[in-house]
Design a protein around this motif. Sequence first.
Motif, mmCIF file in Angstrom:
data_model
loop_
_atom_site.group_PDB
_atom_site.id
_atom_site.type_symbol
_atom_site.label_atom_id
_atom_site.label_comp_id
_atom_site.label_asym_id
_atom_site.label_seq_id
_atom_site.Cartn_x
_atom_site.Cartn_y
_atom_site.Cartn_z
ATOM 1 N N ALA A 183 0.824 13.838 -6.618
ATOM 2 C CA ALA A 183 0.453 13.348 -5.292
ATOM 3 C C ALA A 183 1.678 12.752 -4.616
ATOM 4 C CB ALA A 183 -0.639 12.303 -5.403
ATOM 5 N N ASP A 184 1.702 12.837 -3.322
ATOM 6 C CA ASP A 184 2.800 12.289 -2.543
ATOM 7 C C ASP A 184 2.197 11.502 -1.388
ATOM 8 O OD1 ASP A 184 5.327 11.741 -1.620
ATOM 9 O OD2 ASP A 184 5.554 13.647 -0.586
ATOM 10 N N SER A 185 2.787 10.345 -1.104
ATOM 11 C CA SER A 185 2.311 9.550 0.022
ATOM 12 C C SER A 185 3.495 8.821 0.647
ATOM 13 C CB SER A 185 1.247 8.550 -0.425
ATOM 14 O OG SER A 185 1.810 7.616 -1.312
ATOM 15 N N SER A 186 3.285 8.294 1.816
ATOM 16 C CA SER A 186 4.324 7.518 2.484
ATOM 17 C C SER A 186 4.101 6.042 2.179
ATOM 18 C CB SER A 186 4.269 7.758 3.990
ATOM 19 O OG SER A 186 4.519 9.098 4.280
ATOM 20 N N PRO A 187 4.940 5.441 1.351
ATOM 21 C CA PRO A 187 4.744 4.039 0.961
ATOM 22 C C PRO A 187 5.063 3.089 2.109
ATOM 23 C CG PRO A 187 6.762 4.878 0.038
ATOM 24 C CD PRO A 187 6.089 6.044 0.707
ATOM 25 N N ARG A 188 4.401 1.949 2.096
ATOM 26 C CA ARG A 188 4.661 0.911 3.094
ATOM 27 C C ARG A 188 5.242 -0.340 2.448
ATOM 28 N NH1 ARG A 188 -0.742 1.554 6.802
ATOM 29 N NH2 ARG A 188 -0.189 3.629 7.521
ATOM 30 N N GLY A 189 5.421 -0.309 1.151
ATOM 31 C CA GLY A 189 5.954 -1.463 0.429
ATOM 32 C C GLY A 189 6.930 -0.991 -0.624
ATOM 33 N N PRO A 190 7.097 -1.800 -1.677
ATOM 34 C CA PRO A 190 7.986 -1.390 -2.767
ATOM 35 C C PRO A 190 7.558 -0.033 -3.339
ATOM 36 C CG PRO A 190 7.282 -3.657 -3.044
ATOM 37 C CD PRO A 190 6.473 -3.078 -1.917
ATOM 38 N N VAL A 191 8.533 0.765 -3.672
ATOM 39 C CA VAL A 191 8.268 2.134 -4.121
ATOM 40 C C VAL A 191 8.336 2.227 -5.641
ATOM 41 C CG1 VAL A 191 9.070 4.509 -4.028
ATOM 42 C CG2 VAL A 191 9.197 3.078 -1.998
ATOM 43 N N THR A 192 7.319 2.832 -6.228
ATOM 44 C CA THR A 192 7.350 3.212 -7.630
ATOM 45 C C THR A 192 7.581 4.711 -7.647
ATOM 46 O OG1 THR A 192 5.842 1.454 -8.253
ATOM 47 C CG2 THR A 192 6.042 3.292 -9.777
ATOM 48 N N ALA A 193 8.631 5.141 -8.321
ATOM 49 C CA ALA A 193 9.020 6.546 -8.279
ATOM 50 C C ALA A 193 8.019 7.453 -8.988
ATOM 51 C CB ALA A 193 10.399 6.725 -8.896
ATOM 52 N N ALA A 194 7.411 6.961 -10.065
ATOM 53 C CA ALA A 194 6.509 7.818 -10.831
ATOM 54 C C ALA A 194 5.428 6.979 -11.502
ATOM 55 C CB ALA A 194 7.287 8.587 -11.881
#
Length: 52
Positions: free
Chosen positions: A7-18
């Motif tokens: 799944a792919d989404s546009s994050p709005r906060g800190p990003v977790t790569a996987a």
Amino acid sequence: MQRVYEADSSPRGPVTAALLVRPDGCIAWASDHADPAALQAALTDEYTSMTR
């Protein structure tokens, strides 16, 4: 039967790569770095623990 979804989404906060999310919704593994070898090891560990 095991399934892997991507799944792919546009994050709005800190990003977790996987993330590795179990069928029951629990996060089995998370990483800030997309490391295919670490993901493979996590998949192997999770699958092995489920087949015991």
